[in-house]
Design an enzyme around this catalytic site. Structure first.
Site, PDB file in Angstrom:
ATOM      1  N   CYS A   1       0.837  -1.201   0.000  1.00  0.00           N
ATOM      2  CA  CYS A   1       0.000   0.000   0.000  1.00  0.00           C
ATOM      3  C   CYS A   1       0.869   1.248   0.000  1.00  0.00           C
ATOM      4  O   CYS A   1       1.389   1.648   1.047  1.00  0.00           O
ATOM      5  CB  CYS A   1      -0.933   0.002   1.209  1.00  0.00           C
ATOM      6  SG  CYS A   1      -2.025   1.450   1.274  1.00  0.00           S
TER       7      CYS A   1
ATOM      8  N   CYS B   1      -0.501   4.054   2.163  1.00  0.00           N
ATOM      9  CA  CYS B   1      -0.306   3.836   3.601  1.00  0.00           C
ATOM     10  C   CYS B   1       1.132   4.123   4.031  1.00  0.00           C
ATOM     11  O   CYS B   1       1.377   4.732   5.076  1.00  0.00           O
ATOM     12  CB  CYS B   1      -0.639   2.388   3.968  1.00  0.00           C
ATOM     13  SG  CYS B   1      -2.226   1.798   3.383  1.00  0.00           S
ATOM     14  N   ASP B   2       2.095   3.656   3.252  1.00  0.00           N
ATOM     15  CA  ASP B   2       3.487   3.620   3.699  1.00  0.00           C
ATOM     16  C   ASP B   2       4.452   4.498   2.912  1.00  0.00           C
ATOM     17  O   ASP B   2       5.620   4.608   3.268  1.00  0.00           O
ATOM     18  CB  ASP B   2       3.998   2.169   3.651  1.00  0.00           C
ATOM     19  CG  ASP B   2       3.185   1.239   4.542  1.00  0.00           C
ATOM     20  OD1 ASP B   2       2.734   1.704   5.608  1.00  0.00           O
ATOM     21  OD2 ASP B   2       2.984   0.073   4.181  1.00  0.00           O
TER      22      ASP B   2
END
Length: 312
Positions: free
Chosen positions: A134, A137-138
């Site tokens: 992701c 997300c990261d």
């Protein structure tokens, strides 16, 4: 046989939020956490984009907090898995992995979607230490660093473009000699100066002391001019798709061609009265913890209203 007002199948932000709302509405929900209690966030380390945690929070801790909150209001949280359902008529029937049968007046499905991986042992070795599925997300953790994205479709191109705004350099590792993405996405990737597309490359491994420091690739695998290539990277992002965890529901509910459950537009309702969906199992677009949590709230509110109207 056990009878329940509200059965929640799956955990993660969607399932736990549904449980919080359902239990506060006195629905006495029973929640089965499934094979991966806490969902995909338990595979990541730091979560920095979930509201209420200004310093960030470990993914496992966030899920533990949500579970504790659900239990505080009376949710019966169980670590088992629902393996079979019968939605032919209400009350709906479900069986867990111990063989226990439940009858439910309402069901909230929050089983999520699992990222597809290449199957390399190193993917698990470096999970949360350089390996991610992701970028949204990261990606923040890789500002001004070098990363690689695996995949050749629209999702991979989108991830590469997103990361190119953060990272110093992005490799796009593509198995085929061409991109499968739409022409517009292909053009954007090719025009981005800090994205380098590695066509006809296969990732075969990762290396690094504790975190990912590089990837082992093979160029033109199986061809006479096959060549081994190593690239230095700080992050390795999988973008080869997700598989919604919906197999046991497909006989009863509508899905798209990939398997994501179909909702009635603008609602968490399915085509069956009293069955609702929340989170990534019905969301091929956003797949974020906060959107999953919001959909869990919606599903629980709809379940409460359904039961209220059914009792009239």
């Amino acid at each position: 046989m056990e009878s329940v007002k509200c059965l929640i199948i799956g955990s993660g932000p969607a399932g736990y939020t549904a449980a919080i709302y359902a239990s506060r509405a006195n629905l006495s929900p029973v929640e089965y956490c499934g094979m991966q209690p806490g969902g995909q966030l338990t595979t990541t380390t730091e979560v920095e984009n979930f509201p209420g945690y200004p310093e960030g929070v470990d993914g496992n801790q966030l899920m533990a907090d949500l579970r504790q909150q659900a239990e505080r209001f009376g949710t019966d949280v169980r670590d088992g898995e629902i393996t079979r359902v019968d939605f032919s008529a209400p009350p709906y029937r479900a069986w867990d992995d111990s063989g226990r049968e439940l009858q439910a007046d309402t069901v909230i499905i929050a089983t999520g979607a699992s990222a597809k991986y290449l199957g390399l042992a190193d993917e698990q070795k470096y999970m949360g230490m350089g390996v991610s599925a992701c970028a949204t997300c990261d990606g923040f953790f890789y500002r001004r660093k070098t990363v690689a994205v695996v995949g050749g479709g629209d999702t991979a191109c989108e991830e590469a473009l997103y990361l190119s705004n953060l990272a110093a350099k992005v490799y796009l590792i593509v198995r085929k000699p061409f991109l499968r993405a739409s022409k517009v996405m292909q053009q954007r990737v090719m025009e981005r100066e800090n994205i380098e597309v590695l066509f006809e490359h296969n990732a075969i491994g990762l290396y690094g002391e504790q975190n990912v420091e590089g990837a082992h690739l093979v160029k033109r695998l199986g061809q006479p001019d096959e060549e081994k290539v190593d690239i230095k990277i700080d992050g390795f992002f999988l973008a080869i798709g997700h598989k919604p965890n919906t197999d046991i529901f497909r006989q009863w509910l509508d899905t798209d061609e990939v398997g994501y459950l179909v909702k009635q537009p603008g609602t968490p309702r399915t085509k069956l009265p009293g069955i609702f969906v929340a989170g990534d199992c019905a969301d091929p677009t956003y797949r974020q913890a906060i959107t999953a949590a919001a959909s869990g709230c919606q599903a629980a509110i709809e379940a409460e209203r359904f039961l209220l109207n059914s009792s009239k």
